[in-house]
Design an enzyme around this catalytic site. Structure first.
Site, mmCIF file in Angstrom:
data_model
loop_
_atom_site.group_PDB
_atom_site.id
_atom_site.type_symbol
_atom_site.label_atom_id
_atom_site.label_comp_id
_atom_site.label_asym_id
_atom_site.label_seq_id
_atom_site.Cartn_x
_atom_site.Cartn_y
_atom_site.Cartn_z
ATOM 1 N N GLY A 42 0.831 -1.218 0.000
ATOM 2 C CA GLY A 42 0.000 0.000 0.000
ATOM 3 C C GLY A 42 0.854 1.252 0.000
ATOM 4 O O GLY A 42 0.520 2.242 -0.642
ATOM 5 N N ALA A 117 14.650 -3.996 3.330
ATOM 6 C CA ALA A 117 15.642 -4.538 2.401
ATOM 7 C C ALA A 117 16.929 -3.728 2.435
ATOM 8 O O ALA A 117 16.910 -2.500 2.534
ATOM 9 C CB ALA A 117 15.064 -4.535 0.993
ATOM 10 N N GLY A 183 2.819 25.866 4.507
ATOM 11 C CA GLY A 183 2.946 25.359 3.133
ATOM 12 C C GLY A 183 1.601 25.356 2.440
ATOM 13 O O GLY A 183 0.677 24.678 2.885
ATOM 14 N N GLY A 184 1.512 26.125 1.346
ATOM 15 C CA GLY A 184 0.246 26.216 0.603
ATOM 16 C C GLY A 184 0.234 25.325 -0.616
ATOM 17 O O GLY A 184 -0.358 25.652 -1.638
ATOM 18 N N GLU A 206 2.296 30.701 3.458
ATOM 19 C CA GLU A 206 3.021 30.273 2.256
ATOM 20 C C GLU A 206 4.061 31.354 1.917
ATOM 21 O O GLU A 206 3.722 32.535 1.882
ATOM 22 C CB GLU A 206 2.009 30.081 1.109
ATOM 23 N N GLY A 273 6.611 19.912 1.616
ATOM 24 C CA GLY A 273 7.132 19.100 0.515
ATOM 25 C C GLY A 273 7.529 17.714 0.974
ATOM 26 O O GLY A 273 7.353 17.365 2.151
ATOM 27 N N ASP A 314 8.103 7.958 -6.447
ATOM 28 C CA ASP A 314 8.591 9.198 -5.821
ATOM 29 C C ASP A 314 10.112 9.239 -5.728
ATOM 30 O O ASP A 314 10.712 10.314 -5.803
ATOM 31 C CB ASP A 314 8.011 9.344 -4.402
ATOM 32 N N ALA A 322 0.950 9.137 -7.330
ATOM 33 C CA ALA A 322 0.753 7.693 -7.330
ATOM 34 C C ALA A 322 0.609 7.126 -8.743
ATOM 35 O O ALA A 322 1.195 6.088 -9.073
ATOM 36 C CB ALA A 322 -0.482 7.354 -6.497
ATOM 37 N N HIS A 446 -25.798 15.225 -21.663
ATOM 38 C CA HIS A 446 -26.376 16.424 -21.044
ATOM 39 C C HIS A 446 -27.339 16.002 -19.934
ATOM 40 O O HIS A 446 -28.062 15.038 -20.103
ATOM 41 C CB HIS A 446 -27.139 17.218 -22.104
HETATM 42 P P1 FAD Z 1 5.362 5.059 -1.502
HETATM 43 O O1 FAD Z 1 3.907 5.042 -1.619
HETATM 44 O O2 FAD Z 1 6.006 6.180 -0.770
HETATM 45 O O3 FAD Z 1 5.780 3.680 -0.851
HETATM 46 C C1 FAD Z 1 7.108 3.353 -0.592
HETATM 47 C C2 FAD Z 1 7.159 2.173 0.353
HETATM 48 O O4 FAD Z 1 8.492 1.699 0.405
HETATM 49 C C3 FAD Z 1 6.762 2.503 1.771
HETATM 50 O O5 FAD Z 1 5.767 1.609 2.216
HETATM 51 C C4 FAD Z 1 8.057 2.335 2.559
HETATM 52 O O6 FAD Z 1 7.838 1.874 3.864
HETATM 53 C C5 FAD Z 1 8.770 1.261 1.727
HETATM 54 N N1 FAD Z 1 10.235 1.216 1.897
HETATM 55 C C6 FAD Z 1 11.111 2.255 1.886
HETATM 56 N N2 FAD Z 1 12.364 1.796 2.050
HETATM 57 C C7 FAD Z 1 12.283 0.449 2.183
HETATM 58 C C8 FAD Z 1 13.237 -0.580 2.382
HETATM 59 N N3 FAD Z 1 14.558 -0.343 2.474
HETATM 60 N N4 FAD Z 1 12.792 -1.859 2.479
HETATM 61 C C9 FAD Z 1 11.472 -2.151 2.389
HETATM 62 N N5 FAD Z 1 10.524 -1.205 2.185
HETATM 63 C C10 FAD Z 1 10.921 0.074 2.081
HETATM 64 N N6 FAD Z 1 -0.667 11.158 -4.974
HETATM 65 C C11 FAD Z 1 -1.643 11.128 -5.903
HETATM 66 O O7 FAD Z 1 -1.403 10.719 -7.036
HETATM 67 N N7 FAD Z 1 -2.922 11.533 -5.586
HETATM 68 C C12 FAD Z 1 -3.246 11.991 -4.372
HETATM 69 O O8 FAD Z 1 -4.394 12.351 -4.119
HETATM 70 C C13 FAD Z 1 -2.239 12.029 -3.374
HETATM 71 N N8 FAD Z 1 -2.523 12.450 -2.131
HETATM 72 C C14 FAD Z 1 -1.540 12.441 -1.176
HETATM 73 C C15 FAD Z 1 -1.850 12.869 0.099
HETATM 74 C C16 FAD Z 1 -0.898 12.875 1.086
HETATM 75 C C17 FAD Z 1 -1.252 13.330 2.469
HETATM 76 C C18 FAD Z 1 0.420 12.411 0.787
HETATM 77 C C19 FAD Z 1 1.472 12.377 1.842
HETATM 78 C C20 FAD Z 1 0.745 11.981 -0.482
HETATM 79 C C21 FAD Z 1 -0.229 11.994 -1.484
HETATM 80 N N9 FAD Z 1 0.050 11.588 -2.784
HETATM 81 C C22 FAD Z 1 -0.938 11.593 -3.731
HETATM 82 C C23 FAD Z 1 1.400 11.158 -3.189
HETATM 83 C C24 FAD Z 1 1.477 9.641 -3.244
HETATM 84 O O9 FAD Z 1 1.171 9.116 -1.981
HETATM 85 C C25 FAD Z 1 2.859 9.212 -3.707
HETATM 86 O O10 FAD Z 1 3.165 9.825 -4.932
HETATM 87 C C26 FAD Z 1 2.911 7.705 -3.882
HETATM 88 O O11 FAD Z 1 2.600 7.040 -2.694
HETATM 89 C C27 FAD Z 1 4.304 7.278 -4.355
HETATM 90 O O12 FAD Z 1 4.327 5.905 -4.519
HETATM 91 P P2 FAD Z 1 5.665 5.066 -4.432
HETATM 92 O O13 FAD Z 1 5.307 3.698 -4.897
HETATM 93 O O14 FAD Z 1 6.750 5.785 -5.117
HETATM 94 O O15 FAD Z 1 6.085 5.013 -2.895
#
Ligand code: FAD
Length: 473
Positions: A42, A117, A183-184, A206, A273, A314, A322, A446
């Site tokens: 997740g 890992a 932060g805005g 901001e 950020g 990210d 996401a 519509h």
């Molecule tokens: P992540 O979701 O960050 O997951 C990375 C995972 O890797 C984590 O579970 C972490 O524990 C695990 N991990 C890290 N290092 C290790 C390791 N060495 N070994 C094992 N596991 C590890 N994005 C949108 O597109 N729409 C939205 O509406 C949106 N709303 C958001 C709201 C909030 C409050 C926040 C904080 C973010 C939001 N985002 C949104 C951004 C979105 O959550 C991220 O862009 C997305 O989760 C990135 O996915 P990812 O797979 O790169 O990594």
């Protein structure tokens, strides 16, 4: 699709990048292992990002609509908030989603390891299991999808339960009487919207001259107008110079365009950020390069400088969203299988889930100006939309950013109720190289807000049914 899908791959990080990669690899016939610290896949998105924030924003939207109904002669009593139950609702939403991804792991035959890992070399990982013990595993390729975390600024680091980041704010520890959001950006505004709905007086600070830096001002202005009414204050061109805990709360000193230079808040949310999680143990033993911003450097296939290691989501660069992570996941998996996949989207949609929502995709007016690119903008104000009027939400606009020579749709920006749902059609239009006539000639149902996309194309030709526009020469 040609390729060798008999590979054995590992994915580190179970967010929307990581689990999408592990699942797709399994679907293609690869041996797929997914490693994450949580009990189920997740990542930030499902546990403390997109999903819980949208669950709470849904609640905020229901409350706002109920309050707004007074305009139609329907009055509800003042809401009573059971914070424990609200927290429970949000936790259930998270559980349903993460439980679902856990189930999918089993159904798709993905080996899920709960643990952390460490990289031993380009093909080998050591996993410290949460349940205890270690496992050393070797793979044909490794995908790093370790995501990001809230950025910490040393001058704003105060070890107090009253100072939150986005994760602690989503835990709903309390309903502070006054909340300062530092932060805005979109996360601050979304969480500010939630806390405003449940009763906090929200102030946003901001340092830039406007909210949502980078987004087109005409879209942001519509939201800002509403937030100015809803929030206690929006302080622009202002920095937080100092924060100190006192017995009444957090005493904050401001530096900038603000009359009151000091104020005390019950709680402070720092949302300035996100920082990529590229400090992965053992990464320094590989050829993988990390840039000055902390992002892992990748090529078009999401391959790093270490040929068997890929990075997505990210940790691999902006935009930190996401759906960008999940899309990169599929490209990386196909590349590992030897397919000539490449990550080259024309448009990555962005949505700010405030009220009203703001969404854009492809080229923005701001970017066109920066690039000195000639564009034509066709704007359809929602004051002329029957559906927007029917739901009493004329506070919106849909605009197309067009290439005047080819009449191609280069970008779309929308502000208004449900803009996030409308932007998908716009993204398809950009990806499919649609011209204005394609949108104009597509029959839209519509009365829906989707008609505003079609009518914006009609505006382009000076022929919108519902507004008087200058005829196009
Ligand atoms: P992540 O979701 O960050 O997951 C990375 C995972 O890797 C984590 O579970 C972490 O524990 C695990 N991990 C890290 N290092 C290790 C390791 N060495 N070994 C094992 N596991 C590890 N994005 C949108 O597109 N729409 C939205 O509406 C949106 N709303 C958001 C709201 C909030 C409050 C926040 C904080 C973010 C939001 N985002 C949104 C951004 C979105 O959550 C991220 O862009 C997305 O989760 C990135 O996915 P990812 O797979 O790169 O990594």
């Amino acid at each position: 699709m040609s390729g060798d899908y008999k590979k054995n791959i590992a994915v580190v990080g179970g967010g929307p990048g990581g689990y999408a990669a592990a699942f797709y690899a399994a679907d293609l016939g690869m041996t797929s292992t997914l490693i994450d610290m949580e009990a189920n896949p997740g990542g930030v998105c499902l546990y403390r990002g997109c999903i819980p924030s949208k669950a709470l924003l849904h609640v905020a939207s229901v409350m706002a609509e109920a309050q707004h109904a007074a305009q139609f002669g329907i009055e509800f009593a003042k809401p009573k908030i059971d914070l424990a139950k609200l927290r429970g609702f949000k936790e259930n939403v998270v559980k349903k989603n993460t439980g679902g991804t856990g189930q999918l792991c089993k159904q798709k035959g993905v080996k899920y390891i709960q643990g952390t890992a460490e990289i031993l070399d380009g093909r080998t990982l050591k996993v410290a299991k949460t349940a205890g013990g270690e496992e050393k595993l070797t793979f044909d390729a490794i995908i790093l999808a370790t995501g990001s975390k809230p950025t910490k600024i040393p001058s704003l680091a105060l070890d107090s339960p009253r100072v939150w980041d986005s994760s602690s704010a989503l835990d709903l520890p309390s309903i502070p009487k006054s909340l300062l959001v530092i932060g805005g950006g979109y996360i601050g505004l979304e969480l500010g919207t939630v806390y405003n709905a449940i009763g906090s007086r929200v102030t946003v600070v901001e340092m830039m001259p406007g909210l949502l830096p980078g987004a087109d001002r005409d879209l942001v202005n519509v939201l800002a107008k509403r937030l100015e009414k809803e929030f206690e204050a929006i302080l622009l061109n202002t920095k937080v110079a100092e924060m100190k805990e006192s017995k009444d709360g957090i005493r904050v000193k401001f530096d900038g365009d603000v009359k009151e230079k000091e104020k005390t808040f019950d709680a402070v949310l720092v949302s300035v950020g996100r920082t990529p999680n590229s400090k992965i143990p053992g990464l320094d033993k590989t050829k993988v390069k990390v840039n000055a911003k902390g992002f892992i450097e990748v090529d078009g296939q999401r391959r790093t400088a270490e040929p068997t290691i890929f990075a997505i989501g990210d940790v691999a660069g902006e935009p930190m969203l996401a759906h960008k992570a999940s899309h990169e996941a599929r490209v990386a998996v196909e590349a590992i299988g030897g397919h000539k996949a490449v990550f080259e989207p024309r448009a990555i949609p962005a949505v700010v889930f405030t009220d009203p929502e703001i969404a854009w995709s492809g080229l923005t007016e701001t970017q066109a100006k920066e690039q000195g690119r000639e564009i034509k903008v066709a704007r359809f104000p929602w004051g002329a939309s029957g559906r927007a009027t029917a739901i009493d939400r004329n506070d919106g606009a849909t605009k197309l950013i067009m290439d005047p020579a080819s009449e191609r749709v280069l970008g779309v920006g929308i502000v208004g109720y449900g803009a996030g749902e409308l932007i998908a059609e716009a993204t398809l239009a950009i990806e499919m190289d649609c011209v204005a006539s394609d949108l104009k000639l597509t029959i839209h149902p519509h009365p829906t807000l989707s008609e505003t996309v079609m009518e914006a194309a009609e505006v382009y030709f000076g022929q919108s049914t519902h507004i008087a526009t200058a005829k196009r020469k």
